[in-house]
Design a protein around this motif. Structure first.
Motif, PDB file in Angstrom:
ATOM      1  N   LEU A  53       0.831  -1.200   0.000  1.00 50.14           N
ATOM      2  CA  LEU A  53       0.000   0.000   0.000  1.00 50.14           C
ATOM      3  C   LEU A  53       0.865   1.249   0.000  1.00 50.14           C
ATOM      4  CD1 LEU A  53      -2.508  -1.087   2.805  1.00 50.14           C
ATOM      5  CD2 LEU A  53      -2.921  -1.166   0.343  1.00 50.14           C
ATOM      6  N   ILE A  54       0.581   2.151  -0.915  1.00 54.68           N
ATOM      7  CA  ILE A  54       1.185   3.485  -0.863  1.00 54.68           C
ATOM      8  C   ILE A  54       0.189   4.392  -0.156  1.00 54.68           C
ATOM      9  CG2 ILE A  54       1.817   5.520  -2.216  1.00 54.68           C
ATOM     10  CD1 ILE A  54       3.138   3.771  -4.209  1.00 54.68           C
ATOM     11  N   ILE A 148      -0.695  -1.298  -4.916  1.00 54.07           N
ATOM     12  CA  ILE A 148       0.135  -1.270  -6.119  1.00 54.07           C
ATOM     13  C   ILE A 148       0.536  -2.644  -6.630  1.00 54.07           C
ATOM     14  CG2 ILE A 148       1.040   1.018  -5.574  1.00 54.07           C
ATOM     15  CD1 ILE A 148       3.624  -0.338  -4.654  1.00 54.07           C
ATOM     16  N   ASN A 149       0.169  -3.697  -5.942  1.00 53.10           N
ATOM     17  CA  ASN A 149       0.563  -5.025  -6.433  1.00 53.10           C
ATOM     18  C   ASN A 149      -0.628  -5.964  -6.619  1.00 53.10           C
ATOM     19  OD1 ASN A 149       0.102  -5.383  -3.643  1.00 53.10           O
ATOM     20  ND2 ASN A 149       1.519  -7.111  -3.556  1.00 53.10           N
ATOM     21  N   PHE A 150      -1.821  -5.385  -6.862  1.00 49.21           N
ATOM     22  CA  PHE A 150      -3.000  -6.207  -7.109  1.00 49.21           C
ATOM     23  C   PHE A 150      -2.872  -6.806  -8.509  1.00 49.21           C
ATOM     24  CE2 PHE A 150      -7.189  -7.244  -8.555  1.00 49.21           C
ATOM     25  CZ  PHE A 150      -7.902  -7.621  -7.431  1.00 49.21           C
ATOM     26  N   LYS A 151      -2.839  -8.112  -8.589  1.00 54.34           N
ATOM     27  CA  LYS A 151      -2.658  -8.742  -9.890  1.00 54.34           C
ATOM     28  C   LYS A 151      -3.525  -9.984 -10.026  1.00 54.34           C
ATOM     29  CE  LYS A 151       1.540 -11.209  -8.371  1.00 54.34           C
ATOM     30  NZ  LYS A 151       1.557 -10.625  -7.017  1.00 54.34           N
ATOM     31  N   VAL A 165      -1.398  -6.502 -13.680  1.00 52.35           N
ATOM     32  CA  VAL A 165      -1.478  -5.669 -12.484  1.00 52.35           C
ATOM     33  C   VAL A 165      -2.604  -4.664 -12.683  1.00 52.35           C
ATOM     34  CG1 VAL A 165      -0.277  -4.009 -11.016  1.00 52.35           C
ATOM     35  CG2 VAL A 165       0.981  -5.936 -11.997  1.00 52.35           C
ATOM     36  N   ILE A 166      -3.517  -4.607 -11.721  1.00 50.63           N
ATOM     37  CA  ILE A 166      -4.678  -3.716 -11.810  1.00 50.63           C
ATOM     38  C   ILE A 166      -4.393  -2.465 -10.987  1.00 50.63           C
ATOM     39  CG2 ILE A 166      -7.171  -3.541 -11.568  1.00 50.63           C
ATOM     40  CD1 ILE A 166      -6.221  -5.813 -13.407  1.00 50.63           C
ATOM     41  N   PRO A 167      -4.228  -1.301 -11.627  1.00 52.83           N
ATOM     42  CA  PRO A 167      -3.813  -0.091 -10.909  1.00 52.83           C
ATOM     43  C   PRO A 167      -4.708   0.308  -9.746  1.00 52.83           C
ATOM     44  CG  PRO A 167      -3.644   0.231 -13.273  1.00 52.83           C
ATOM     45  CD  PRO A 167      -4.349  -1.077 -13.076  1.00 52.83           C
ATOM     46  N   LYS A 223     -10.398 -11.135  -6.908  1.00 50.02           N
ATOM     47  CA  LYS A 223      -9.611 -10.793  -5.736  1.00 50.02           C
ATOM     48  C   LYS A 223      -8.125 -10.889  -6.074  1.00 50.02           C
ATOM     49  CE  LYS A 223     -13.575 -10.883  -3.550  1.00 50.02           C
ATOM     50  NZ  LYS A 223     -14.302  -9.630  -3.250  1.00 50.02           N
ATOM     51  N   GLN A 224      -7.329 -10.440  -5.130  1.00 50.58           N
ATOM     52  CA  GLN A 224      -5.879 -10.455  -5.298  1.00 50.58           C
ATOM     53  C   GLN A 224      -5.386 -11.869  -5.634  1.00 50.58           C
ATOM     54  OE1 GLN A 224      -3.085  -9.184  -5.990  1.00 50.58           O
ATOM     55  NE2 GLN A 224      -2.207  -8.265  -4.160  1.00 50.58           N
ATOM     56  N   ASN A 225      -4.554 -11.971  -6.689  1.00 54.98           N
ATOM     57  CA  ASN A 225      -3.902 -13.221  -7.119  1.00 54.98           C
ATOM     58  C   ASN A 225      -4.872 -14.274  -7.663  1.00 54.98           C
ATOM     59  OD1 ASN A 225      -1.246 -12.392  -6.415  1.00 54.98           O
ATOM     60  ND2 ASN A 225      -1.682 -12.850  -4.269  1.00 54.98           N
ATOM     61  N   ASP A 226      -6.078 -13.871  -8.051  1.00 54.36           N
ATOM     62  CA  ASP A 226      -6.985 -14.821  -8.690  1.00 54.36           C
ATOM     63  C   ASP A 226      -6.388 -15.308 -10.009  1.00 54.36           C
ATOM     64  OD1 ASP A 226      -8.849 -14.748  -6.720  1.00 54.36           O
ATOM     65  OD2 ASP A 226     -10.416 -13.762  -7.887  1.00 54.36           O
ATOM     66  N   MET A 227      -6.673 -16.556 -10.352  1.00 54.02           N
ATOM     67  CA  MET A 227      -6.240 -17.121 -11.621  1.00 54.02           C
ATOM     68  C   MET A 227      -7.468 -17.523 -12.430  1.00 54.02           C
ATOM     69  SD  MET A 227      -5.634 -19.893 -13.727  1.00 54.02           S
ATOM     70  CE  MET A 227      -5.731 -21.364 -12.713  1.00 54.02           C
ATOM     71  N   VAL A 228      -7.548 -17.029 -13.655  1.00 57.74           N
ATOM     72  CA  VAL A 228      -8.666 -17.333 -14.549  1.00 57.74           C
ATOM     73  C   VAL A 228      -8.144 -18.217 -15.682  1.00 57.74           C
ATOM     74  CG1 VAL A 228     -10.411 -16.369 -16.095  1.00 57.74           C
ATOM     75  CG2 VAL A 228      -9.751 -15.118 -14.015  1.00 57.74           C
ATOM     76  N   TYR A 229      -8.819 -19.342 -15.888  1.00 57.62           N
ATOM     77  CA  TYR A 229      -8.397 -20.253 -16.953  1.00 57.62           C
ATOM     78  C   TYR A 229      -9.571 -20.516 -17.889  1.00 57.62           C
ATOM     79  CZ  TYR A 229      -6.966 -24.459 -19.438  1.00 57.62           C
ATOM     80  OH  TYR A 229      -6.677 -25.361 -20.424  1.00 57.62           O
TER      81      TYR A 229
END
Length: 269
Positions: A53-54, A148-151, A165-167, A223-229
């Motif tokens: 977090l910034i 800053i690291n939501f991906k 990465v989602i701003p 959510k944070q670090n979700d993986m979509v396949y």
């Protein structure tokens, strides 16, 4: 006459083939029958250990809030996807500021305040919580907070598979698929897999993009670090099993056949 008959059959088959998939690739075909109320509550994911977090604090008198702005400032690069549906190269935007990392217990260490729990908080609720804590020392503080690291990762039958990465730390399943350039024509739209890891617990959900029912699912907002396949359809799987050199073999066989026919013709003469 025979060629004409085959041409008509082929034209009918092409018409059926081209019309059938159109209904299959339409997303949320029954959207008009459902309300979006239930999806609002899932619009923000809770902060997780490892989130960066910034946080900056401002006020009318900046000297008063200096103690609440740590001197250490890290820098990072966020990819800005201004036009996800295009093939343009995403812009890299540098961001910097006082950075705090959520620890394994769900806390951050904030200047002058100490440990502040971010457990079960999302960005907005945590910003309000921190604002209230600082308000005990400063009149009308303004707290700005960025994750800053939501991906999220999008893999399988999409145009641009990868990790994004989602701003603003907020995206939907459709938004993530948009960043990846949407599904290819070989993607199965009725069985998209979402894998989620929250506090070490892995869950998964199969989503039907052709039905609006999934907007009420907790997997509609990622959510944070979700993986979509995105699973490939039967046509893609069949193509994958075909030897990539099949075309070359056919060409060589055709040349050999032509040579044999030519030799036989010369022999008869």
């Amino acid at each position: 006459m025979i060629l004409k008959k085959y041409f008509i059959y082929g034209l009918l088959g092409l018409t059926i083939f081209s019309c059938a998939p159109r209904q299959e690739i339409n997303y949320m075909q029954d959207i008009e029958n459902l309300a979006l109320d239930n999806s609002i509550k899932n619009s923000r994911g809770t902060l997780q250990p490892g989130d960066q977090l910034i946080i900056t604090v401002t006020a009318k008198d900046m000297d008063v809030v200096k103690p609440f702005n740590q001197t250490y400032s890290s820098s990072a690069t966020i990819t800005q996807y201004s036009n996800p549906s295009s093939n343009n190269i995403p812009q890299q935007l540098p961001v910097s500021g006082p950075t705090y990392i959520v620890d394994t217990d769900g806390n951050i260490v904030f200047p002058q305040i100490g440990l502040v729990s971010a457990k079960d908080e999302n960005i907005e609720t945590f910003r309000v919580k921190l604002t209230n804590l600082i308000s005990e020392y400063v009149k009308n503080p303004v707290v700005e907070m960025k994750l800053i690291n939501f991906k999220v990762s999008v893999l399988g039958e999409v145009t641009r598979p990868g990790t994004y990465v989602i701003p603003d730390g907020n995206t939907t399943l459709l938004g993530a698929l948009g960043l990846a350039g949407d599904l290819t024509v070989f993607g199965v739209r009725t069985n998209v897999l979402v894998v989620r890891n929250v506090d070490g617990k892995i869950t998964k959900e199969r989503v039907d993009l052709t039905s609006a029912q999934f907007i009420n699912s907790p997997y509609y907002y990622l959510k944070q670090n979700d993986m979509v396949y995105v699973q490939p359809n039967a046509n893609r799987e069949k193509a994958a099993r075909i030897d990539p050199n099949t075309g070359l073999y056919i060409s060589v066989a055709s040349v050999i056949a032509s040579l044999v026919i030519g030799v036989l013709a010369l022999t008869k003469n």
